[in-house]
Enzyme design. Structure first.
Site, PDB file in Angstrom:
ATOM      1  NE  ARG A 125      -4.184  -1.832   1.740  1.00  0.00           N
ATOM      2  CZ  ARG A 125      -4.238  -2.843   2.581  1.00  0.00           C
ATOM      3  NH1 ARG A 125      -3.416  -2.901   3.608  1.00  0.00           N
ATOM      4  NH2 ARG A 125      -5.129  -3.797   2.404  1.00  0.00           N
ATOM      5  CE  LYS A 147       0.379  14.068 -14.805  1.00  0.00           C
ATOM      6  NZ  LYS A 147       0.153  14.618 -16.158  1.00  0.00           N
ATOM      7  CD  GLU A 189       8.702  16.395 -22.456  1.00  0.00           C
ATOM      8  OE1 GLU A 189       8.169  17.401 -21.966  1.00  0.00           O
ATOM      9  OE2 GLU A 189       8.059  15.382 -22.807  1.00  0.00           O
ATOM     10  CE  LYS A 231       6.413  17.413 -13.990  1.00  0.00           C
ATOM     11  NZ  LYS A 231       6.481  16.203 -14.745  1.00  0.00           N
ATOM     12  CD  GLU A 241      -2.668  16.945 -16.306  1.00  0.00           C
ATOM     13  OE1 GLU A 241      -1.566  16.436 -16.054  1.00  0.00           O
ATOM     14  OE2 GLU A 241      -3.259  16.795 -17.386  1.00  0.00           O
ATOM     15  NE  ARG A 245       1.649  17.065 -13.104  1.00  0.00           N
ATOM     16  CZ  ARG A 245       2.232  16.246 -12.255  1.00  0.00           C
ATOM     17  NH1 ARG A 245       1.866  16.241 -10.999  1.00  0.00           N
ATOM     18  NH2 ARG A 245       3.186  15.411 -12.642  1.00  0.00           N
ATOM     19  CG  ASN A 249      -0.165  17.398 -20.681  1.00  0.00           C
ATOM     20  OD1 ASN A 249       0.827  16.711 -20.437  1.00  0.00           O
ATOM     21  ND2 ASN A 249      -1.268  17.330 -19.960  1.00  0.00           N
ATOM     22  CG  HIS A 252       2.633  16.329 -24.239  1.00  0.00           C
ATOM     23  ND1 HIS A 252       3.462  17.425 -24.171  1.00  0.00           N
ATOM     24  CD2 HIS A 252       3.304  15.330 -23.597  1.00  0.00           C
ATOM     25  CE1 HIS A 252       4.568  17.105 -23.521  1.00  0.00           C
ATOM     26  NE2 HIS A 252       4.496  15.836 -23.165  1.00  0.00           N
ATOM     27  CG  HIS A 256      -0.170  11.913 -26.479  1.00  0.00           C
ATOM     28  ND1 HIS A 256      -0.835  12.432 -25.401  1.00  0.00           N
ATOM     29  CD2 HIS A 256       1.098  11.668 -26.045  1.00  0.00           C
ATOM     30  CE1 HIS A 256       0.000  12.509 -24.366  1.00  0.00           C
ATOM     31  NE2 HIS A 256       1.174  12.050 -24.741  1.00  0.00           N
ATOM     32  CG  HIS A 270       7.229  11.436 -25.200  1.00  0.00           C
ATOM     33  ND1 HIS A 270       5.879  11.493 -25.482  1.00  0.00           N
ATOM     34  CD2 HIS A 270       7.446  12.364 -24.225  1.00  0.00           C
ATOM     35  CE1 HIS A 270       5.305  12.398 -24.711  1.00  0.00           C
ATOM     36  NE2 HIS A 270       6.234  12.934 -23.930  1.00  0.00           N
TER      37      HIS A 270
HETATM   38  N1  GLY Z   1       4.656  15.132 -17.854  1.00  0.00           N
HETATM   39  C1  GLY Z   1       3.560  15.968 -17.533  1.00  0.00           C
HETATM   40  C2  GLY Z   1       3.278  16.023 -16.064  1.00  0.00           C
HETATM   41  O1  GLY Z   1       4.055  15.538 -15.266  1.00  0.00           O
HETATM   42  O2  GLY Z   1       2.268  16.549 -15.688  1.00  0.00           O
END
Ligand code: GLY
Length: 372
Positions: A125, A147, A189, A231, A241, A245, A249, A252, A256, A270
């Site tokens: 957990r 993430k 990035e 970031k 997000e 946040r 993107n 993106h 994608h 990517h």
């Molecule tokens: N890679 C985008 C984020 O971490 O929100």
């Protein structure tokens, strides 16, 4: 060398943590990680490429602080980021008798960071984990912000959890072993941060991008630090997000669709897709009258100066038509109530999130991009 070291704090209350950036951190890993440990032992998960190049240095760095290490090396590549290697990792961690109070180390690029972070999130957990990112992309993006996850047959990153690391060690000396292509993909990035929220950083990159790519360590530390600081600020405002946040993107939505169209293959990495996607997002913004035509031209000029993939024509092999690409965008995670979200810009460094984009304008941008 140590003078170059920088620390960025990700402020998330009791889940706050440091991102330490600089050359030579592998050698100091033991001293850095020791304060987190209940016992002098860590479990490390990496991939076979990273292990061959850097595991010895990490082992020695841990041993200097009398920390013992056991390691698992997974196969390299995006296909590792699925149920099979995930369950193998979780079972291996259990076999190693990882306890609730132990620390798991994710040592690799974005695939390893995401998979191992997710394993740490669910093991007993939730156990703590440390990110030691070895690619530029992982240092400036995926290792920071919590993430974690794996891919599903239905799409990328569809299974996962928010689980913040306890520490991130971004050793910029390790970037020296990346191929030029991987380095530049990660740079996609980096440049994204300038485009989305900091025009001065974009201008700094226009000037310093070439020395950074050719190996200047001070420039690398500065670029990683400024990216991580941006970031960290965004994640502190919007960890899960719900709003800002999503700015991360930028590029993106297009990326994608292009990754899906190229079968998530070596045809398009990517970060390369992010760079092309950012150029398209600026083109779309200019078409919608949000920014001047000079902005997409400046973005493309910088990407080209860096020798990066910039246009759809730079992707080897054929691409589907514009209608199909728009359809692929519709399968993006960012669709809310059937409406696709875009990150657009009022200028370099001034991005915003919107769902209000006429599909025919997106189509016309893609049609033109396909004939360029
Ligand atoms: N890679 C985008 C984020 O971490 O929100």
């Amino acid at each position: 060398m140590e003078l170059m070291e920088k620390t960025v704090r990700v402020e998330l209350g009791e889940r706050s943590y440091d991102v330490v950036i600089g050359p030579g951190l592998l050698q100091q890993a033991g001293a850095r990680i020791a304060p987190l440990l209940n016992r002098r032992r860590v479990v490390v998960v990496s991939d076979e490429n990273v292990a061959a190049l850097h595991l010895q240095a990490l082992r020695a760095g841990l041993a200097r602080a009398d920390i013992e290490m056991v390691a698992l090396a997974l196969p390299p590549g995006e296909s590792t980021k699925g149920w099979e290697q995930f369950s193998r990792t979780v079972e291996w961690l259990l076999e190693q008798k990882v306890e609730r109070g132990d620390v798991v180390v994710a040592f690799g690029g974005g695939v390893i960071g995401d998979l191992v972070g997710f394993a740490a999130a669910v093991l007993r957990r939730g156990v703590r984990f440390v990110q030691i990112p070895t690619s530029l992309l992982a240092q400036v993006d995926s290792s920071v912000g919590g993430k974690t996850g794996i891919n599903a047959p239905q799409g990328k990153n569809l299974i996962g959890a928010f689980h913040q690391p306890s520490l991130v060690l971004a050793d910029t000396a390790v970037l020296g072993t990346l191929t030029a292509r991987d380095f530049l993909a990660g740079y996609g990035e980096v440049v994204k941060y300038g485009m989305l929220g900091d025009a001065d950083f974009f201008a700094w990159l226009e000037k310093n991008g070439p020395i950074l790519a050719s190996g200047d360590m001070a420039a690398r530390v500065e670029a990683v630090t400024r990216s991580v600081q941006m970031k960290a600020d965004i994640v502190a405002r919007d960890e899960t997000e719900q709003g800002d946040r999503a700015l991360l993107n930028l590029g993106h939505t297009f990326c994608h669709a292009l990754e899906a169209a190229t079968g998530y293959s070596d045809r398009l990495l990517h970060g390369e897709g992010v760079a092309i996607g950012c150029a398209l997002a600026f083109e779309l913004s200019a078409r919608l009258g949000l920014c001047s035509q000079e902005d997409p031209s400046r973005v493309r000029a910088h990407l080209k100066d860096m020798g990066m993939k910039t246009d759809l024509a730079d992707i080897p092999g054929s691409l589907p038509d514009a209608e199909t690409l728009v359809e692929l965008m519709g399968q993006d995670k960012k669709v809310v109530a059937g409406q696709l979200k875009f990150i657009l810009a009022r200028g370099i460094g001034q991005s915003f999130v919107t769902g209000d984009v006429p599909p025919e304008v997106v189509l016309s941008v893609l049609k033109d991009a396909l004939t360029q």
